[in-house]
Design a protein around this motif. Sequence first.
Motif, PDB file in Angstrom:
ATOM      1  N   THR A  66       0.838  -1.203   0.000  1.00 52.98           N
ATOM      2  CA  THR A  66       0.000   0.000   0.000  1.00 52.98           C
ATOM      3  C   THR A  66       0.870   1.249   0.000  1.00 52.98           C
ATOM      4  N   LEU A  70       1.084   4.114  -2.878  1.00 50.99           N
ATOM      5  CA  LEU A  70       0.809   5.513  -2.519  1.00 50.99           C
ATOM      6  C   LEU A  70       1.955   6.420  -2.966  1.00 50.99           C
ATOM      7  N   ARG A  92      -4.319   1.899  -4.809  1.00 53.02           N
ATOM      8  CA  ARG A  92      -4.064   2.057  -3.376  1.00 53.02           C
ATOM      9  C   ARG A  92      -5.295   1.680  -2.558  1.00 53.02           C
ATOM     10  N   SER A  95      -5.573  -2.112  -2.593  1.00 56.87           N
ATOM     11  CA  SER A  95      -4.529  -2.683  -1.753  1.00 56.87           C
ATOM     12  C   SER A  95      -4.828  -2.456  -0.273  1.00 56.87           C
ATOM     13  N   GLN A  96      -5.297  -1.285   0.047  1.00 55.87           N
ATOM     14  CA  GLN A  96      -5.632  -0.974   1.440  1.00 55.87           C
ATOM     15  C   GLN A  96      -6.809  -1.820   1.911  1.00 55.87           C
ATOM     16  N   THR A  99      -5.559  -5.296   2.583  1.00 59.27           N
ATOM     17  CA  THR A  99      -4.783  -5.322   3.826  1.00 59.27           C
ATOM     18  C   THR A  99      -5.695  -5.312   5.045  1.00 59.27           C
TER      19      THR A  99
END
Length: 119
Positions: A66, A70, A92, A95-96, A99
């Motif tokens: 992430t 970014l 992002r 991906s966030q 996560t």
Amino acid sequence: MPFANAMRSAAVAVQGRKQSPAPVAAQRQIVVPAAKEEIQISALDAQLITYLGKDSPAIPMGVFATGVILLSGLVSFNNANAKMQQNFMRARIVSQGITVAIMMGSLAVQERAKVLGLQ
């Protein structure tokens, strides 16, 4: 259990005989494994505990990915490439989200391991 008791009571009411209620202790049985007892776990549980357990490498890798996405988005923002910057920001977000989902899964796996007596 409550549904079964209601059906049993309804059947007794139709038949006209009286039935004693089931004891409360017999309705709820919670099994907690002893600490010295050998515990058999499935292969799926073993893999989940290995990859999403307490010392999981998945969460730091997700945070790192992430962060890289970014920073790449910020570099493309500095280069005035709006389309590329927008794509990086969308990546992002994905991906966030992954996560955070891994974090929630890790918490669930840790709780499962605690219930099994493995932690």
